[in-house]
Each structure stands twice: as C-alpha cells, then as structure tokens.
Write an enzyme that holds these catalytic residues in place. Structure first.
Site: not given
Ligand code: BGC
Length: 762
Positions: A229
């Site tokens: 993530d």
């Molecule tokens: C979120 C993800 C997301 C990623 C990219 C993160 O903060 O938890 O779900 O895909 O950011 O935007």
C-alpha cells in the site's frame, strides 16, 4: 516459470533489479528499455478509474471516469455477473485512460460498522466478499487489464491504520479475515495483491513472510506480484525477505540503494531479489500486451446507464408499509440537500472525478411526469442546527401526498482515513425526519451512506426506508426508478444493520489502545455474532424487500450422506407469488450440529439470484464443497471436517430461514494424533485413535473409582457415577499418579506407551 522472463532476469544488473522493485513515480514501475520492459501504470480503484494526468502527482484532480456505486452498494446486488460486467466496463475506461492495473477490489471484512472505509468493502461475510471480489477481478481482467486485491490483511479500521497491530488468532484469520482473499486469489487470479499498512500479530503486513509467502504465494498459488500500500514499507530489505515484491510509491533512490547494498554485503540473498523481479516483470510484460489509449475514449453514456442499473440492484428497500411504489400523479415534497447534490462516493484514494452526476431531484422529476414535485433543503452542509429548515420542510410535507426525505451522511462523518464515532445521522437530520413524519404519514426516507446508520429513533414513524448507499454518479436515477416501481428492488444487505452501537461485535475491542487492537470477538463478526448472542438487530444480513413476494418449496439435496470431499448439491424451487416481476436471492447457510471446537450458529456457503415473472418458478441450485463444512483446526494447522450431521438452511435472509435439511458428512481427513503427555482423559476419549487404545484402561479406572467410593461410603456416590465429569478434564498422567502404587509401571511410562500405540494406528 516463463523461460523468457527468467532469462531476462538473468541478464539484468543488480542495479536494474533493485530499481524495478521500487516505483519510478507515484503510479508507475521503473521501465527497463534495454530489455523491452516498458513502464506499467496503476491507478485507483476500486469503483472507477482515478487516473492522475501526471504520474508524479498523488492528489491532483484525476481524468474524468465513470463513478460506479461503491462496494457496499454493489455487494447488496449479490450478483456476480453484474459485478463482472462492471469490472469489464472499468477495464475499458482503464484502457482509454492508459492504465494497466486498477487498484481494487477491497476484500476486507466489515468487523465494525464504524470503519471509515467500509464503503469500499463488500461484506461482513467472507464467502460473499470472496465471491464478489473474484467476479470483479474476472471482469476487469477479461479485458487484459490487471487488478490489485487489497488490503491484505486484517486492515479493518482506519484508526492508526499505518501502525496498529491487529492481534488476531490463527483460526479467526483463516476463517474470517483471509478467506475472501483466498477465494479471490484462487478464483479470480488477480495480477497483483496489495499488502496493508498495519501489523498483523506483531509484524508489518509488508514484511509478513507467513502471510505473503507461505500463505498467499505458496499455499494459495498466487503467481502475480505483491505491491505495498502507498507508503506501507518501513524497511525495504526486510520487506523483500517477507515477500513484498514492489514498493510504492516511488521514486525512492535511497531504498534502491539499500537493496543493492544488502545484496553486496550478503544480507540479502540475490535469489530473493530475482524472484521479485521475475514476478514484477511477468506482470509488466503481461500488461504491455493490451494496447492502451486505443481507443482513447470509452462509451460514457453506456457506462453511465450501467452505473444506474448497478445502483438500482444494490439499493435495499428496508421498510415499506405500502406507500411504495409511488402512484402516478401524487404530489411530492422532496426534502433534503442530497436531493439536489447527490452523495454518491466516499472520500480518499477511491475518489473519482465523475463524467457527470445526476441530481436525485431531476431524476425524480423526470419520472414524476406532470405531478408536482417541490423541494426544500431540510438540513445544512455542516453540523449546525437549523430549526428554520425543519419548519420549512414540515410546511411543504403537510401540503404534499408523499414526503421523500433525501438524507445523506455528511462526509465529515465517514471517509477513508478515519472511522466513525457513532452510527448516527446528524441531530438536525434526525429532528427533520421526526418532524416531517409527525405531519405526513406517507414519509419515505432515502439514506445515502457507505455503512449502516442507526434508525431506532425515527423508523417507526416513517412509511418506508430505502438504503441508497454511495450509489455512484448515476444513482439518482436508480432511486427514482425504485420509488416509482420501474425497477423492482432486489438488493439484500451484505452486512447486518445493528440496533445500537453497543450491540456490535467489536464494541469492546475498538479501535484498540497502546498500538494494538485485539480481535477479541474472534470468529463472531456480523451475523455470526448476533446469532451467537441472540441479539435483535435492526435489519439482518441478507435482508431486503421487494414489490413482490417469493415462496420457497421443494428443498432437496443430491445426497443425504456423503464424503466431505464429494460435497453435495442443494436445490430449491423459488416462485414469484406476487403481481410484478422481481428478483430473489436465495441463500444457503450451513450449521455444524456438533464440533470439537466452537463454531458459529450458521455460515453462508452459497447463494443464487433469479429473476421471476409473476407466477413463475425456477429451481435454484447451489454446490456445497468440502470447505462449506470444514473449519480451520489450529491443532492440525489445516481445514478439517468431522463426521456428523449438518443442517443446510435455505433462506431469504439470515433471519428468514425457509427450509432446513439435515445431511451426514463423513470426514476423509487422515489427521495426525494430537495427544501428548498433558492430554486430559476427555481428550483421550474423544480422539479417535486415543479412544481405541485407552478405552480398556478407562473402563478399569472408572470401575476402580466407583468401587473405592462405594466401599468407603457404603452407598452410591454421585462423584463415582460421573467419573468423566469429575476426572475428564484432568491430565491422564495426573490421575494415574494417584494410583501409582497399584499400577504395574510408572504413570509416565504408561502414558508414553499409550501414546506410541495411538500414534501407530492409522
Ligand atoms: C490506500 C490504497 C490506495 C493507495 C493509492 C492508499 O492510501 O490505502 O487503497 O490504493 O493509497 O492511492
């Protein structure tokens, strides 16, 4: 392994491999032009494409794309085909917008209705969430666009989501928090899986070898790449060792250098880096086979129409005393801010820049024809209390035939990044509903929220409630379609609506303290909890009303008794007994009548949705496999079934079981003997092998004790009569110790002898 990729990896320099394992920008892989590996572009996800025009930016406005309903809405369709269709449409947009991989779906469980991000997740039930996540993945990937199944694992709250340590016992992980991922990986084969930020049992998910390598890659056979993530990696080298292939976002030259240094000084085995490079390259090359930007457009009208259809299948009619569907010509009072500006998606990384947005009031007027539709605001955008707005609404409602209250949970209450603190609407919204219901018997409440809200304060006073969810950009039309009966509602809740926050499963262990959150309720989340505690709920899992009625008849199974590995087929006839066409989702739950470990009262193991004309009957069929009957046994470290009877419950919701059938399952597992020196008498007697070798001695011990007690007291003894009650939970060796002088050998040697015999049995 693809030999081409392997040879490419073999020809890469250490520097190239290290660079490939870290993003080049916020949204791209590092290209290696010399080897023909282009950059790969990823974008959020999940309910549409959030493609930033500049891949070096994280938060600028994204390019227009269709905002489909969010997962809490689509899940209530219980429609795998529909979600597949949505996935395919999202993929078409990805292709047009130059996106190789969509960051979704989210398969996390709704442990508490308070999780701020529940709108992005499907369900409180792992089977349902897994089926729908797999369908989403299949839909997107059918067009040659990848997905990223997220957030793996045990990311069930936003509070301290970057650091919190989720303390979850192994069985709970296996039976509740992992199966949706497992099913999505095995059935859907996502190109990528995204690890979560949090720690799981003391280890960051990004460094969790057991989760990423042993379970995901080795046990489930995941062949794609694991991406972090955004910002979830703390230690790049530890993360590589733990199975995290690709760190995002980039660029991170310092991290690349750390990897290079670690290989050079022998801290990181280069084979580990090679394996991650191989996985990343495999996906990059696969993605490059689907030409992007051609066509550079997508059919925005068709996708808008699809978004409307999906929304109308996901909305759930919760209450209806007969006021719905609306009659032509009825004079309507449309009350509420969200009638003018639709509340259709949640805040955070999933936020789509929609191609257009329909206003509920316009959609209502389009369906109302000549009938008068007046509107007032009802409540302000902030949490201020405005009696004047309530008074105005009451006046309008009094003059109308029906009042439609459009109530949206404000964004400050629900978003990615933080959790809700209560289940409540705003004080103004509650007062508004009550005041309008007071003067207008035909009041209909339409809720837009990503998760359940409490309704006890006002629901008795209103005539109908429609749960409209975060309904996507075209949801306004879906509301109007349902209100007027152009669509017969068929959505059923994918999560329980509780009566009170204090009733919810994680209440006493939420959101954690001192950096930890203990999943103390174990297996018992969602309906498993309310079943076990026999707690009343506002609306049960699987529940939803229709404008018609359905009857279930002729339930049957393909076999009354079968081996676990063979499974069984369950069928039931569903008849539309009302006057209009409609859709019904029949649900199949399984109850284990007796097990050696505690099990939930029942668990969803199959479902099917059918469309029926008035009077029509269709047979619904559901296959139950080994896993429908099995549970995770931490002692054996595997899924097991036990011989015995199971109830197969066929219902219209978790609280509306129409038929129950009993079947007998024969376990075919060849389980090792778990007995040891500390095993109790009861454990010896319940273990199949233990019982065989111990039973003669047991009989002697029981008789001996009875003799002893009768002898001493000259009469019958209750203790003597219930040997198992008295001694059953003591270690065999300890009980034998008391009678040492009368035994032919030392108790420890006797127990060791029995153990050897038991272990040698097949
Ligand atoms: C979120 C993800 C997301 C990623 C990219 C993160 O903060 O938890 O779900 O895909 O950011 O935007």
């Amino acid at each position: 392994m693809n030999p081409d990729i392997q040879s490419i990896v073999a020809s890469m320099t250490l520097e190239e491999k290290a660079a490939l394992c870290v993003g080049a920008s916020a949204w791209t892989t590092t290209p290696i032009e010399r080897l023909g590996a282009p950059e790969m572009v990823v974008s959020d996800g999940p309910h549409g494409i959030r493609r930033l025009p500049d891949v070096n930016q994280m938060t600028t406005q994204s390019l227009p794309a269709t905002c489909f309903p969010t997962a809490s809405c689509t899940a209530c369709s219980w429609d795998r085909d529909l979600i597949r269709e949505m996935g395919a449409a999202i993929a078409e947009e990805a292709i047009a917008l130059n996106v190789d991989v969509v960051l979704g779906p989210g398969a996390n469980m709704k442990r508490s209705p308070l999780c701020g991000r529940n709108f992005e997740y499907f369900s409180e039930d792992p089977y349902l969430a897994g089926e729908l996540a797999a369908a989403y993945i299949q839909g997107v990937q059918s067009k040659g666009v990848g997905t990223s199944l997220k957030h793996y694992a045990a990311n069930n709250q936003e509070y301290q989501r970057f650091t919190i340590n989720a303390e979850v016992d192994e069985r709970t992980l296996r039976e509740i928090y992992l199966p949706a991922f497992e099913k999505a990986v095995k059935q859907g084969k996502p190109w990528t899986v995204m690890c979560s930020y949090n720690k799981v049992n003391g280890r960051f998910a990004s460094e969790h070898h057991k989760l990423l390598v042993e379970i995901l890659k080795d046990e489930w056979g995941f062949e794609g790449l694991v991406v972090s993530d955004w910002g979830a990696v703390r230690d790049r080298v530890k993360a590589l060792k733990g199975g995290l292939d690709w760190e995002m976002p980039g660029p991170q030259p310092r991290r690349v250098q750390q990897v290079i240094d670690a290989v050079r000084c022998g801290d990181l085995d280069e084979a580990i880096l090679d394996e991650s490079a191989r996985r990343i390259l495999g996906i990059v090359l696969k993605a490059s086979q689907t030409p992007k930007g051609a066509p550079a457009t997508f059919d925005a009208d068709a996708h808008h129409a699809l978004a409307r259809r999906i929304a109308s299948e996901g909305m759930v009619l919760l209450k209806n005393d007969g006021v719905l569907p609306l009659k032509p010509g009825q004079k309507l009072a449309a009350i509420g801010r969200s009638a003018l500006s639709a509340h259709f998606q949640g805040g955070g990384s999933s936020h789509i820049n929609p191609t257009r947005v329909d206003a509920p009031l316009d959609a209502l007027r389009a369906r109302a024809g000549d009938a008068e539709v007046a509107h007032v605001e009802g409540y302000p955008a902030d949490d201020a209390f405005r009696q004047d707005l309530i008074d105005e609404a009451v006046q309008l409602a009094q003059r109308a035939d029906v009042a439609l209250l459009y109530i949206a949970l404000p964004t400050y209450k629900e978003s990615e990044g933080y959790d809700r603190v209560d289940l409540d609407l705003t004080a103004q919204q509650i007062a508004l509903i009550k005041a309008v219901a007071e003067v207008q018997q035909r009041s209909v409440v339409i809720i837009n929220s990503g998760a359940p809200v409490a309704m006890s304060e006002w629901i008795d006073g209103v005539a109908a409630v429609l749960q409209g969810w975060m309904m996507g950009q075209a949801g306004a039309g879906a509301i109007a379609d349902i209100l007027y009966g152009h669509v017969n509602p068929s959505g059923k809740l994918a999560e329980t609506f509780p009566l009170r926050l204090a009733d919810t499963p994680a209440y006493l262990n939420w959101p954690g303290e001192m950096g930890k959150v203990r999943y103390g309720e174990g297996l018992f989340i969602g309906y498993r909890w309310y079943d076990a505690r026999q707690l009343p709920v506002l609306f049960p899992f699987g529940y939803g009303l229709s404008y018609t009625t359905f009857e279930y008849s002729n339930p049957r199974v393909s076999a009354k008794s079968f081996r676990d590995a063979d499974g069984v087929t369950v069928s039931v006839d569903v008849t539309n007994t009302g006057a209009v066409a409609g859709k019904e989702t029949a649900q199949v739950y399984v109850r284990d009548r007796a097990a050696s470990l505690a099990r939930p009262e029942k668990e969803l193991k199959g479902f099917a949705k059918v469309e029926l004309q008035p009077g029509e009957t269709k047979t619904v069929t559901v296959e139950l496999d080994f896993r429908a009957f099995a549970f995770w046994h931490p002692g054996y470290g595997r899924w097991v079934t036990e011989d015995g009877e199971f109830d197969i419950l066929i219902g219209a919701s978790a609280a509306d079981i129409r038929h129950a059938l009993t079947v007998a399952v024969q376990s075919t597992a060849d389980l090792p003997c778990l007995l040891d020196r500390e095993s109790t008498i009861r454990e010896w007697m319940t273990d199949p092998r233990g019982r065989v070798v111990f039973e003669p001695l047991y009989a002697q011990m029981e008789a001996g004790l009875r003799q002893l007690l009768i002898g001493e007291e000259g009469g019958e003894s209750t203790i003597g009569m219930d040997f198992m009650g008295m001694m059953g939970d003591m270690p065999l060796v300890s009980v034998l110790m008391w009678q040492q002088d009368r035994l032919p050998a030392h108790p420890e040697d006797i127990v060791d002898g029995l153990l050897a015999q038991a272990r040698s049995l097949n």
